[in-house]
Enzyme design. Structure first.
Site, PDB file in Angstrom:
ATOM      1  N   THR A 386      72.925  62.578  19.533  1.00 23.38           N
ATOM      2  CA  THR A 386      72.966  61.944  18.228  1.00 23.38           C
ATOM      3  C   THR A 386      73.228  63.128  17.333  1.00 23.38           C
ATOM      4  O   THR A 386      73.283  64.265  17.822  1.00 23.38           O
ATOM      5  CB  THR A 386      71.586  61.283  17.973  1.00 23.38           C
ATOM      6  N   GLY A 479      67.130  61.048  20.885  1.00 17.89           N
ATOM      7  CA  GLY A 479      66.650  59.773  21.428  1.00 17.89           C
ATOM      8  C   GLY A 479      65.192  59.555  21.065  1.00 17.89           C
ATOM      9  O   GLY A 479      64.782  59.724  19.912  1.00 17.89           O
TER      10      GLY A 479
HETATM   11  N1  GLY Z   1      70.439  55.773  20.061  1.00 16.22           N
HETATM   12  C1  GLY Z   1      69.233  56.439  19.856  1.00 16.22           C
HETATM   13  C2  GLY Z   1      68.414  55.842  18.782  1.00 16.22           C
HETATM   14  O1  GLY Z   1      68.947  55.207  17.890  1.00 16.22           O
HETATM   15  O2  GLY Z   1      67.222  55.942  18.823  1.00 16.22           O
END
Ligand code: GLY
Length: 579
Positions: A386, A479
């Protein structure tokens, strides 16, 4: 020769694009500059996952843009220079604190397609089909990034034209840039997936082996960006780009339709607020779990006073772990998209409730998570990708934005002729109560799949005030470890009085209720503490890294102090001084 070819290519691209953007030849640097993890400045600061994205943000600030203009431009740039997480095919969350103290939050999380259904990842026996929610076309949620960035610009930006904030990204895509060693490694690592998921020829499958310094030119992406420059959000959610996305979906039974794209809407939400000692926390409400869990943990820690124990001592970790266990248990049981399922936010943040939740705690004892509440933990091997950007401008406007494709390069699907990766965010739903997603997170009915619903996130873009003044802007990829990492970096400064760089680079731990274990970072924890934690009854698991925090602190004399994380070699902090 390379320069000649690049110029030729750029001329062709400009001619081929749907609309010729009015390039001002501002010449965004295409060379990777020296990375710096820390910077101090008084007139602005940008910390992002890539030096070119940081520089784009700074360039906008220097041109008179505010923090929000700079954020929009750096996000478009990340979609080009950091394709494993920067995106126009994903979604995210944004927190703003204006210099008058007003705060806002924007939810531009992906949504389930209208044809999605609760049991879409279950086989005939009712078992979850491995990888169906995280890999390939069925894993893709309706992207929110372009609508979100436009909304930020429209409400808070000061630039006259949205297209001028996209132009640096367009130039990077069309002229190319030198990729970093990390990006080269990742592109090589995921090449088999790119080959499996993509039939349309593109630069990611044509190149067999990437090396640091190779030039990555993204012609299709440049054309997609040009369409957004020309038509704004309609240049993505309608017309050619939307048709390319739907064509890509139809190729392999994906669900996103033209209507889904046209109907996508980001939502301004009231930010969640909490307090810890003399600090006020501004963070993200659902559809992210970040704000609730962060404020719950801080509220409990204010009672437990871990600062009475040395940093990373067994008892300090004991206190952190038990508050994490409680927050993640509540996350699993109660949190989801509040537009679809009632989320008891006030009750979860109520001090009396949190005191009750802590009543079983006593220092020196490990709690237990109920093992019957879930089945079959599966933790994916790949790292969690992310990306987060923190920005502050000379006027004191602060911006904190986290965005994602979920896994590295999301679903691994590059939209044919569109040139951008699509997310695999559907995996953040609970495919079946009690069955873990790729982060090992379990969920309940609150996070079950429903058409047009947003999947629960852990993204925690956060802004913190100290005695009503701007104190810190922070967030991270990672995450499920995002929330606990934001917590620890803040605590390191607030209760252990660490310098921000030490606070970011120090080792972190993570506990998420299930699986019932403390994750800790390799080489960053004292072996005596580890042994004592073991003796208390904790199971400990070593991880290479936990999250990559990008933070800005306002020092007492008003200087902005930016810090990127050494865990991402490409994190880059840079500031500006006008005089
Ligand atoms: N895709 C990771 C989150 O939004 O927590």
């Amino acid at each position: 020769m390379r320069i000649y070819l690049t110029i030729l290519l750029s001329i062709c691209l400009l001619a081929c694009a749907d609309k010729k953007p009015q390039t001002q030849s501002e010449g965004t640097d295409t060379l990777q500059s020296e990375i710096q993890k820390t910077a101090k400045a008084i007139d602005g600061m940008v910390v992002s996952a890539h030096p070119l994205a940081t520089k784009v943000g700074l360039k906008i600030l220097k041109q008179g843009g505010n923090a929000y203009d700079a954020m929009v431009a750096s996000q478009f740039a990340l979609a080009v220079v950091y394709p494993r997480a920067g995106n126009i095919g994903g979604g995210g969350f944004f927190i703003a604190r204006l210099n008058d103290g007003a705060s806002l939050s924007l939810d531009f999380r992906e949504k389930a397609p209208s044809k999605a259904s609760k049991d879409m990842y279950l086989d005939q026996e009712g078992n979850v089909i491995p990888k169906a929610s995280s890999y390939g076309h069925l894993a893709v949620g309706v992207p929110g990034t372009v609508a979100g960035l436009f909304e930020i610009y429209d409400r808070l930006g000061s630039f006259e034209k949205f297209e001028d904030l996209i132009r640096p990204a367009y130039e990077l895509a069309s002229n190319g840039f030198a990729i970093s060693a990390t990006e080269a490694d990742r592109l090589n690592q995921y090449r088999p997936d790119f080959l499996e998921q993509n039939t349309t020829s593109n630069q990611f499958i044509e190149t067999e082996l990437w090396n640091e310094g190779d030039t990555l030119v993204q012609e299709d992406l440049a054309r997609s960006l040009a369409r957004i420059m020309k038509a704004g959000t309609k240049g993505f959610y309608e017309g050619k780009t939307a048709e390319l996305i739907v064509k890509e979906m139809e190729r392999a039974n994906g669900l996103i339709s033209l209507e889904d794209l046209k109907n996508y809407n980001p939502i301004w939400r009231t930010p969640l607020k909490g307090s810890f000692k003399e600090y006020d926390i501004i963070s993200m409400p659902p559809s992210s779990s970040g704000g609730i869990a962060l404020i719950q943990m801080l509220s409990m820690l204010e009672n437990l006073k871990p600062e009475e124990h040395k940093f990373q001592s067994p008892l300090a970790i004991n206190a952190l772990t038990e508050t994490m266990r409680i927050a993640y248990e509540d996350r699993a049981n109660y949190l989801g998209d509040a537009d679809f399922h009632p989320v008891p936010v006030d009750s979860l943040l109520n001090k009396a409730y949190l005191d009750k939740r802590l009543s079983a705690f006593s220092y020196g004892n490990a709690g237990r998570s109920n093992p019957n509440a879930h089945s079959g933990i599966r933790l994916e091997i790949e790292s969690f990708e992310t990306t987060h950007t923190s920005i502050v401008d000379s006027e004191g406007h602060a911006a904190s934005l986290t965005t994602t494709l979920n896994s590295n390069y999301g679903s691994k699907i590059l939209v044919g002729k569109g040139g951008f990766f699509l997310n695999n965010e559907m995996d953040d739903f609970s495919a079946k109560p009690g069955v873990a997603n790729q982060y090992g997170l379990v969920g309940s009915e609150a996070n079950a799949i429903a058409p047009n619903k947003r999947m629960l996130s852990s993204m925690t873009p956060t802004i913190i005030e100290k005695e009503d003044e701007l104190y810190m802007i922070l967030g991270t990829p990672g995450g499920s470890t995002i929330i606990t990492s934001v917590l620890q970096v803040f605590l390191n400064t607030a209760i252990y009085n660490m310098d921000l760089n030490d606070a970011v680079q120090s080792g972190r731990i993570h506990h998420q209720w299930l699986p019932d274990m403390i994750m800790y970072e390799k080489g960053k924890m004292d072996s005596i503490s580890l042994k004592e934690l073991n003796d208390m009854g904790y199971k400990l698991v070593e991880k290479n890294t936990i999250a990559k925090v990008k933070a800005i602190q306002v020092l007492e004399d008003g200087t902005y102090y930016g810090v990127g994380d050494e865990r991402n070699p490409d994190d880059h902090a840079e500031g500006i001084n006008f005089n």
